[in-house]
Design a protein around this motif. Structure first.
Motif, mmCIF file in Angstrom:
data_model
loop_
_atom_site.group_PDB
_atom_site.id
_atom_site.type_symbol
_atom_site.label_atom_id
_atom_site.label_comp_id
_atom_site.label_asym_id
_atom_site.label_seq_id
_atom_site.Cartn_x
_atom_site.Cartn_y
_atom_site.Cartn_z
ATOM 1 N N HIS A 64 0.822 -1.214 0.000
ATOM 2 C CA HIS A 64 0.000 0.000 0.000
ATOM 3 C C HIS A 64 0.855 1.264 0.000
ATOM 4 N N GLY A 65 1.992 1.220 0.661
ATOM 5 C CA GLY A 65 2.856 2.394 0.721
ATOM 6 C C GLY A 65 3.497 2.748 -0.605
ATOM 7 N N SER A 120 9.438 -2.800 0.721
ATOM 8 C CA SER A 120 10.250 -1.601 0.936
ATOM 9 C C SER A 120 11.282 -1.364 -0.156
#
Length: 382
Positions: free
Chosen positions: A247-248, A320
């Motif tokens: 989502h990030g 990430s």
């Protein structure tokens, strides 16, 4: 690191990026022995075209394959749930979920969106390795595509028969569980992962080709459309729902959203003692022992045009390290798409995000910013 971008509809390859690279111009005038030895001994293998020759466990990017195989075989319904306590016992061994204390009650959508390992262990026990392997091959893994570039490798989709023939040993239930989360003997190239993504996005058996030489129209996959629709909905939520693992890294531009799946592929064995004491973080490990970071995705969600696969060797978590790169690649691809009206300054903003990301410690090996900046200059003016 490696990134592949291809047309999700006709299979044309838009980009193959392998990093770190080397300057081929240096060879035209001759190179020193020292430089040649440095290229050969570099653990980051700059002489290898990682897009076609790099072999990696696909990790959780493989979970769509298992889910689709389970739906196709009729061994599970989308709403059927399993309970994830954080680990599953098989014989004398415990197999763990990445979430130590578990996800609780999980059905298929949540299993994909939050990447619950226990859910896929349970599916694998019902399916068996052969049916998982058959779906993997249907989606493009375990095969080469006769690309006109040297070094293409076929990867490996293991089966009990393969292990018996190669290792002379029987297949174990634990190996089926490892297969279900994209680990164990399973190996894929970034090109194969991009093909898998394009096939899921388009629903056809698209094959890769160089730009300018597209193959004939691809036939539809022998998979129920409603099953593909569920997988696509889950991939959309992986990125665009708040609970999704990526989502990030979502694309915020209206109408440009990407769907996808994160993957974090383990390259070392984690002992029971380490699990009890606390699994060491990637940044505390030598580079060669860190997890591979992966992301596969397509965009735009309503009508997929671009399919991409990103692998950051020993880059850590897929969410990430790999997903932000895929976001910027797919945003940039749409920004320069001649069929779209590019927004002024958008490509520059993407380039800046890539540069900023490349400066982060966990992504320092990727150097994707160099590639995107070089390619962007080829398309000036935007």
């Amino acid at each position: 690191a490696a990134a592949v971008v291809m047309d999700a509809v006709n299979g044309e390859i838009f980009a193959l990026a392998s990093m770190p690279a080397f300057d081929p111009n240096a060879f035209s005038v001759g190179i020193s022995r020292e430089y040649w030895r440095s290229l050969l001994s570099d653990p980051r293998t700059p002489l290898v075209n990682k897009c076609l020759s790099g072999l990696y466990p696909p990790g959780s990017t493989f979970k769509m394959v298992v889910a689709l195989a389970a739906l196709d075989a009729g061994v599970v319904s989308p709403d059927e749930t399993v309970y994830c306590s954080g680990r599953l016992r098989l014989g004398n061994h415990f197999f763990h979920c990445w979430k130590k204390h578990g996800h609780g009650t999980v059905a298929m959508m949540r299993g994909i969106v939050e990447s619950c390992d226990i859910y896929f262990y349970q599916l694998a026990l019902r399916l068996g390795a052969e049916r998982i392997a058959a779906m993997a091959r249907l989606l493009g893994l375990g095969q080469s595509f006769n690309m006109p570039i040297a070094g293409e490798r076929a990867g490996l989709v293991p089966t009990p028969a393969w292990k018996r023939a190669v290792h002379g040993k029987p297949w174990t239930g634990g190996e089926t569980l490892n297969l279900s989360i994209g680990q164990g003997y399973l190996l894929a190239t970034p090109l194969q992962l991009a093909v898998m993504t394009a096939r899921l996005a388009s629903g056809t058996a698209v094959t890769p080709s160089l730009v300018g030489s597209p193959p004939d129209a691809a036939p539809p996959l022998a998979v129920a459309p409603e099953h593909l629709a569920l997988i696509r909905a889950a991939m959309n939520d992986v990125v665009n729902a708040p609970r999704g693992t990526a989502h990030g890294a979502r694309i915020r531009e209206p109408g440009w959203a990407m769907a996808g799946k994160t993957g974090t592929a383990q390259v070392r064995r984690i002992s029971l003692a380490e699990r009890e004491a606390g699994v060491r973080k990637n940044e505390d490990l030598p580079w060669i022992e860190r997890d591979h970071a992966l992301f596969v995705g397509y965009a735009p969600v309503p009508a997929p045009r671009y399919a991409a696969a990103v692998v950051v060797e020993h880059g850590g978590g897929g969410a990430s390290a790999a997903a932000p790169l895929a976001r910027d690649i797919l945003t940039w691809a749409q920004a320069i798409d001649p069929a779209r009206v590019a927004k002024p300054g958008l490509a520059d903003a993407v380039d800046k995000r890539v540069q900023d990301f490349g400066a982060r410690p966990e992504a320092s090996e990727a150097r994707m910013g160099e590639y995107l900046m070089r390619e962007r200059r080829r398309h000036e003016p935007l």
